[in-house]
Design an enzyme around this catalytic site. Structure first.
Site, PDB file in Angstrom:
ATOM      1  N   ASP A  43       0.847  -1.189   0.000  1.00  0.00           N
ATOM      2  CA  ASP A  43       0.000   0.000   0.000  1.00  0.00           C
ATOM      3  C   ASP A  43       0.889   1.248   0.000  1.00  0.00           C
ATOM      4  O   ASP A  43       1.906   1.303   0.691  1.00  0.00           O
ATOM      5  CB  ASP A  43      -0.916  -0.006   1.227  1.00  0.00           C
ATOM      6  CG  ASP A  43      -2.056   0.994   1.091  1.00  0.00           C
ATOM      7  OD1 ASP A  43      -3.219   0.547   0.956  1.00  0.00           O
ATOM      8  OD2 ASP A  43      -1.803   2.220   1.121  1.00  0.00           O
ATOM      9  N   VAL A 103     -11.062   2.876  -3.761  1.00  0.00           N
ATOM     10  CA  VAL A 103     -10.679   2.414  -5.098  1.00  0.00           C
ATOM     11  C   VAL A 103     -11.646   1.299  -5.524  1.00  0.00           C
ATOM     12  O   VAL A 103     -11.724   0.254  -4.859  1.00  0.00           O
ATOM     13  CB  VAL A 103      -9.225   1.890  -5.109  1.00  0.00           C
ATOM     14  CG1 VAL A 103      -8.845   1.423  -6.503  1.00  0.00           C
ATOM     15  CG2 VAL A 103      -8.256   2.972  -4.625  1.00  0.00           C
ATOM     16  N   HIS A 128     -10.021  -5.231  -3.517  1.00  0.00           N
ATOM     17  CA  HIS A 128      -8.714  -5.425  -2.885  1.00  0.00           C
ATOM     18  C   HIS A 128      -8.899  -5.886  -1.449  1.00  0.00           C
ATOM     19  O   HIS A 128      -9.801  -5.444  -0.756  1.00  0.00           O
ATOM     20  CB  HIS A 128      -7.867  -4.156  -2.924  1.00  0.00           C
ATOM     21  CG  HIS A 128      -8.572  -2.912  -2.473  1.00  0.00           C
ATOM     22  ND1 HIS A 128      -9.499  -2.264  -3.253  1.00  0.00           N
ATOM     23  CD2 HIS A 128      -8.489  -2.202  -1.316  1.00  0.00           C
ATOM     24  CE1 HIS A 128      -9.962  -1.197  -2.600  1.00  0.00           C
ATOM     25  NE2 HIS A 128      -9.371  -1.144  -1.419  1.00  0.00           N
ATOM     26  N   MET A 129      -8.022  -6.795  -1.052  1.00  0.00           N
ATOM     27  CA  MET A 129      -7.922  -7.222   0.335  1.00  0.00           C
ATOM     28  C   MET A 129      -6.732  -6.499   0.934  1.00  0.00           C
ATOM     29  O   MET A 129      -5.632  -6.538   0.367  1.00  0.00           O
ATOM     30  CB  MET A 129      -7.679  -8.730   0.437  1.00  0.00           C
ATOM     31  CG  MET A 129      -8.802  -9.591  -0.072  1.00  0.00           C
ATOM     32  SD  MET A 129     -10.250  -9.446   0.975  1.00  0.00           S
ATOM     33  CE  MET A 129     -11.333 -10.645   0.202  1.00  0.00           C
TER      34      MET A 129
HETATM   35  P1  5GP Z   1      -9.886   1.458   0.184  1.00  0.00           P
HETATM   36  O1  5GP Z   1     -10.220   2.673   0.990  1.00  0.00           O
HETATM   37  O2  5GP Z   1     -10.452   1.544  -1.219  1.00  0.00           O
HETATM   38  O3  5GP Z   1     -10.245   0.178   0.882  1.00  0.00           O
HETATM   39  O4  5GP Z   1      -8.311   1.416   0.096  1.00  0.00           O
HETATM   40  C1  5GP Z   1      -7.575   1.925  -0.963  1.00  0.00           C
HETATM   41  C2  5GP Z   1      -6.118   1.775  -0.588  1.00  0.00           C
HETATM   42  O5  5GP Z   1      -5.339   1.974  -1.741  1.00  0.00           O
HETATM   43  C3  5GP Z   1      -5.634   2.794   0.444  1.00  0.00           C
HETATM   44  O6  5GP Z   1      -5.083   2.094   1.568  1.00  0.00           O
HETATM   45  C4  5GP Z   1      -4.586   3.613  -0.306  1.00  0.00           C
HETATM   46  O7  5GP Z   1      -3.493   3.988   0.480  1.00  0.00           O
HETATM   47  C5  5GP Z   1      -4.172   2.662  -1.410  1.00  0.00           C
HETATM   48  N1  5GP Z   1      -3.733   3.331  -2.630  1.00  0.00           N
HETATM   49  C6  5GP Z   1      -4.356   4.341  -3.280  1.00  0.00           C
HETATM   50  N2  5GP Z   1      -3.688   4.687  -4.385  1.00  0.00           N
HETATM   51  C7  5GP Z   1      -2.619   3.853  -4.462  1.00  0.00           C
HETATM   52  C8  5GP Z   1      -1.539   3.718  -5.391  1.00  0.00           C
HETATM   53  O8  5GP Z   1      -1.431   4.427  -6.390  1.00  0.00           O
HETATM   54  N3  5GP Z   1      -0.624   2.740  -5.142  1.00  0.00           N
HETATM   55  C9  5GP Z   1      -0.702   1.930  -4.051  1.00  0.00           C
HETATM   56  N4  5GP Z   1       0.243   1.006  -3.897  1.00  0.00           N
HETATM   57  N5  5GP Z   1      -1.709   2.032  -3.153  1.00  0.00           N
HETATM   58  C10 5GP Z   1      -2.649   2.978  -3.351  1.00  0.00           C
END
Ligand code: 5GP
Length: 133
Positions: free
Chosen positions: A42, A113, A117-118
């Site tokens: 992440d 996103v 994703h897990m």
């Molecule tokens: P959500 O809130 O959708 O469950 O988590 C999205 C996760 O994606 C967050 O923990 C955020 O830090 C991570 N994230 C967002 N953009 C990117 C990126 O460009 N690269 C990586 N490796 N992680 C990302």
């Protein structure tokens, strides 16, 4: 497939950031890659270990994969999660300190996103599962 396209298929936005990572349009720190899944660090880790595991197919959230994915994709995705847990030596079954898996979905889940994703979190005690109201 033409007029048979499920309404759920139109929910997937192929411009989301993880779709771009899968197409190598933006870089990632890969932990492991299989035929069915990619695991990477992440970008804003919330624990010493914070790995995201995503399926290669266009699934928005976990129930989407489970309802629309093939058995191969479902098994492949879950197997990649197992491989991450084994590679990073996280399993309490092996005497390690354990981990937490989180998959946020939709508005109540506060999913940022829209590609399944897990989150696999470890490296410290992770506290309560969710905040109290
Ligand atoms: P959500 O809130 O959708 O469950 O988590 C999205 C996760 O994606 C967050 O923990 C955020 O830090 C991570 N994230 C967002 N953009 C990117 C990126 O460009 N690269 C990586 N490796 N992680 C990302």
């Amino acid at each position: 497939v033409g007029s048979e396209m499920c309404i759920r298929d139109s929910l997937y936005d192929d411009q989301n950031i993880f779709a771009k990572i899968l197409r190598s349009e933006i870089p990632n720190e890969t932990v492991l890659e299989t035929e069915f899944a990619l695991a990477f660090n992440d970008i804003a880790p919330q624990a010493p270990v914070h790995v995201l595991v995503i399926p290669k197919g266009p699934y928005v959230c976990y129930d989407h994969l489970l309802s629309e994915g093939s058995s191969e994709e479902i098994l492949g995705f879950n197997n990649a999660i197992l491989q991450v847990i084994q590679k990073l030596e996280l399993s309490p079954m092996d005497g390690n300190s354990g981990y937490r898996i989180i998959s946020n979905a939709g508005v109540y889940g506060v999913q940022d996103v829209p590609h399944l994703h897990m989150h696999i979190l470890s490296g410290r005690s992770l506290g309560r599962m969710i905040e109290k109201d």
